[in-house]
Write an enzyme that holds these catalytic residues in place. Structure first.
Site, PDB file in Angstrom:
ATOM      1  N   ASP A  38       0.817  -0.995  -0.052  1.00  0.00           N
ATOM      2  CA  ASP A  38       0.187  -0.074  -0.066  1.00  0.00           C
ATOM      3  C   ASP A  38       0.898   1.301   0.176  1.00  0.00           C
ATOM      4  O   ASP A  38       2.131   1.220   0.525  1.00  0.00           O
ATOM      5  CB  ASP A  38      -0.987  -0.041   1.385  1.00  0.00           C
ATOM      6  CG  ASP A  38      -2.002  -1.143   1.260  1.00  0.00           C
ATOM      7  OD1 ASP A  38      -2.248  -1.610   0.087  1.00  0.00           O
ATOM      8  OD2 ASP A  38      -2.504  -1.202   2.156  1.00  0.00           O
ATOM      9  N   TYR A  66       6.765  -8.509   8.304  1.00  0.00           N
ATOM     10  CA  TYR A  66       6.410  -7.060   8.409  1.00  0.00           C
ATOM     11  C   TYR A  66       6.609  -6.591   9.946  1.00  0.00           C
ATOM     12  O   TYR A  66       6.698  -7.444  10.951  1.00  0.00           O
ATOM     13  CB  TYR A  66       4.930  -6.673   8.262  1.00  0.00           C
ATOM     14  CG  TYR A  66       4.458  -7.114   6.709  1.00  0.00           C
ATOM     15  CD1 TYR A  66       4.613  -6.226   5.791  1.00  0.00           C
ATOM     16  CD2 TYR A  66       3.993  -8.439   6.632  1.00  0.00           C
ATOM     17  CE1 TYR A  66       4.096  -6.388   4.582  1.00  0.00           C
ATOM     18  CE2 TYR A  66       3.443  -8.794   5.329  1.00  0.00           C
ATOM     19  CZ  TYR A  66       3.528  -7.795   4.452  1.00  0.00           C
ATOM     20  OH  TYR A  66       3.020  -7.995   2.893  1.00  0.00           O
ATOM     21  N   ASP A  80      -6.541   1.489   8.527  1.00  0.00           N
ATOM     22  CA  ASP A  80      -5.389   2.296   9.039  1.00  0.00           C
ATOM     23  C   ASP A  80      -5.524   3.811   9.406  1.00  0.00           C
ATOM     24  O   ASP A  80      -6.791   4.205   9.397  1.00  0.00           O
ATOM     25  CB  ASP A  80      -4.331   1.949   8.155  1.00  0.00           C
ATOM     26  CG  ASP A  80      -4.733   2.655   6.579  1.00  0.00           C
ATOM     27  OD1 ASP A  80      -5.306   3.635   6.649  1.00  0.00           O
ATOM     28  OD2 ASP A  80      -4.407   2.105   5.801  1.00  0.00           O
ATOM     29  N   ARG A 171      -3.372  -4.575   7.956  1.00  0.00           N
ATOM     30  CA  ARG A 171      -4.442  -3.812   8.621  1.00  0.00           C
ATOM     31  C   ARG A 171      -5.383  -4.587   9.235  1.00  0.00           C
ATOM     32  O   ARG A 171      -6.116  -4.082  10.366  1.00  0.00           O
ATOM     33  CB  ARG A 171      -4.939  -2.835   7.484  1.00  0.00           C
ATOM     34  CG  ARG A 171      -3.806  -2.000   6.684  1.00  0.00           C
ATOM     35  CD  ARG A 171      -4.751  -1.215   5.617  1.00  0.00           C
ATOM     36  NE  ARG A 171      -4.687  -1.948   4.547  1.00  0.00           N
ATOM     37  CZ  ARG A 171      -5.812  -2.093   3.667  1.00  0.00           C
ATOM     38  NH1 ARG A 171      -6.896  -1.399   3.920  1.00  0.00           N
ATOM     39  NH2 ARG A 171      -5.663  -2.998   2.620  1.00  0.00           N
TER      40      ARG A 171
END
Length: 290
Positions: A38, A66, A80, A171
């Site tokens: 993203d 991540y 988010d 997310r």
């Protein structure tokens, strides 16, 4: 130019933005990326150049790692902090409570994809529907969280390390953890630190690639993405059969191999079954007219 460049994607860029700019840098239209990030996210984005694009399909199922920041006490429409705030709540969570709740999200779990995603339902991207104010039912999908570690906790924020399977939305993971804690939550930061074999330490900042006169110096060979598989050098006759797309006998243990010519050219990713080697994917350059 052929190979793979490991880009450290900056915030604010889409993965498509990156590949579009790198087409000019490498002067080729044959470019693809391995795993969308993203615009909000940063970090490891493998970009495949020239014949390297033949390896993109193998990256679709690669594990990703991540580091993310979970903002507790706030829910948004995008899951988010870039989205519209839907609700805020007081946060009274201890570090122990946070650590304990994470155990519920390790292993194989079901996850409902977010509306703000590129996933298509009936031919339409969910994000396009979401921007029109529409919500559609999404079926939960099985994902796997191999590692979920609490790195830091500051009362209303938690920094997490997540190693996960393809198709995981970080997310949504943040939102679901917030819901399980009873205070709600959303993702405040996201950085991909590993994709498949490639780590953030190997990544090149995008601006470096845009500024350089010698982008080829940052290209890694295509076979680097298969470096965990054993290598085998083929005889001249075996190489000929390989280039013709034929299988051949080879006394090796069953499994997946990197196959090379006598001069060291990476020919193919191959599999061996019952002492027969066959092509999974070829990577040699086809001569003109053949």
């Amino acid at each position: 130019m052929n190979g793979i460049v490991i880009v450290d994607k900056p915030q604010g860029w889409t993965s498509q933005d990156v590949t579009a700019r790198l087409r000019r840098v490498f002067n080729t239209r044959r470019i693809g990326h391995g795993g969308t990030l993203d615009p909000m996210a940063t970090g490891v984005l493998p970009v495949f150049v020239g014949r390297g694009t033949r390896g993109v399909e193998f990256f679709e199922h690669a594990e990703k790692t991540y580091e993310t920041v979970l903002q507790l006490g706030m829910t948004t429409d995008t899951e988010d902090t870039t989205g519209t705030v839907l609700e805020t709540r007081d946060v009274h969570i201890s570090e122990m409570e946070m650590s304990e709740i994470l155990s519920q999200f390790r292993g194989k779990i079901m996850q409902v994809p977010p509306m703000y995603s590129a996933l298509k339902i009936n031919g339409q991207k969910l994000v396009d529907l979401a921007r029109k104010g529409k919500t559609v039912e999404r079926q939960p999908r099985e994902i796997e969280i191999f590692e979920l570690e609490l790195l830091e906790f500051a009362g209303s924020t938690a920094r997490l390390r997540v190693r996960c399977s393809k198709g995981t939305y970080i997310r949504t993971l943040c939102k679901d953890i917030g819901e399980a804690l009873g205070c709600g939550g959303c993702m405040a930061e996201l950085r991909r630190v590993q994709a498949g074999e490639y780590t953030i330490e190997e990544a090149v900042p995008l601006q470096v690639l845009l500024d350089t006169d010698k982008p080829e110096e940052y290209l890694r060979p295509v076979d680097s993405m298969f470096r965990n598989y054993p290598a085998v050098t083929l005889s001249s006759n075996q190489e000929k059969r390989c280039r013709n797309g034929n299988c051949f006998s080879l006394q090796l243990e069953p499994g997946t191999y990197r196959a090379y010519s006598k001069v060291g050219e990476f020919l193919m990713l191959a599999k061996v079954e019952d002492n027969i080697m066959s092509t999974i994917k070829s990577f040699f350059e086809v001569e003109e007219g053949k």
